[in-house]
Write an enzyme that holds these catalytic residues in place. Sequence first.
Site, PDB file in Angstrom:
ATOM      1  N   SER A   1       0.069   4.229  -4.426  1.00 22.66           N
ATOM      2  CA  SER A   1       1.385   4.665  -3.972  1.00 22.66           C
ATOM      3  C   SER A   1       2.011   3.614  -3.076  1.00 22.66           C
ATOM      4  CB  SER A   1       1.261   5.987  -3.205  1.00 22.66           C
ATOM      5  OG  SER A   1       2.487   6.295  -2.573  1.00 22.66           O
ATOM      6  N   HIS A   2       3.337   3.591  -3.024  1.00 24.15           N
ATOM      7  CA  HIS A   2       4.041   2.718  -2.093  1.00 24.15           C
ATOM      8  C   HIS A   2       3.732   3.108  -0.646  1.00 24.15           C
ATOM      9  CE1 HIS A   2       6.309   1.613  -5.645  1.00 24.15           C
ATOM     10  NE2 HIS A   2       6.946   0.686  -4.948  1.00 24.15           N
ATOM     11  N   SER A   3       3.385   4.371  -0.442  1.00 22.73           N
ATOM     12  CA  SER A   3       3.150   4.870   0.911  1.00 22.73           C
ATOM     13  C   SER A   3       1.670   5.193   1.120  1.00 22.73           C
ATOM     14  CB  SER A   3       3.994   6.138   1.126  1.00 22.73           C
ATOM     15  OG  SER A   3       3.410   6.957   2.114  1.00 22.73           O
TER      16      SER A   3
END
Lengths: 136, 132
Positions: A8-10
């Site tokens: 995930s980007h986060s």
Amino acid sequence: MIGLVIVSHSAKLAAGVHELAAQMAGGQVAIGQAGGLSDDGETLGTDASRILSAIDEVWCDDGVLLLMDLGSAVMSAEMALEMLPEHRRKNCLLSNAPLVEGAIVAALHASLGEPLQAVNAVAEAALSVPKLAGAG
Amino acid sequence: MEHRSSQADPLGGELEGKQQNRESGLSGNAYSPLPDGCPEHPEAPLQASRSVVVTVSDPRGLHLRSGRDVVRIASRFQASITAANLSRNTSAVDLKSILQLLQLQARQGHSLHLAASGPDADAAIEALCSLF
């Protein structure tokens, strides 16, 4: 039993999805996470070498399924696969499944001992299961 | 946990249409094709089928974790197993799919119609009943 990697980007999102997937797997499946660009989780983004490390952590000869959130997460995951030695690369699969539903389904079916392709197929089937009964 | 067991539940028959009627030998309505005196079910059906209505007892309804346990148990059986939420009048979904199971949106007190079809249908229904 196959392993899973959540991309995930986060970092927080990856950790949250990991938490859900781990509960579905009942602690029986190795699940790695590669979220964000930095260890402190402050910088959003995806990074091939972080994904590569996560694959290495959960590696198993039965294979590893990667679940990405969207966009460049897919590109970074592709790059991570290119960095793998050939014999490992052919046992890794990028899933087209939506992240949350896909991770939940994949974790459950991986824990049932299903092979890589079968787990991915059932995770990707999530694309056609509407959240609201009667919708779609 | 409460449940009512039946081999040919008229509600289930209505919900699942002709296929269910054929599998369970639905009777007890005016359109029963069976002449008087015929047994409702063949003694040794090629494809065993069994259905039951269970009531959801969990105060939080059928949620992700309890759904996981249902799928785990259902996956142990060869039989195809479906569930319909009678309280919401949903169509039947595959009980071996966690996402389809969650589509039932089953709250505490809702009635679910479970139907199994296959060689181990009886055992599957017995095992699943204990989860609700």
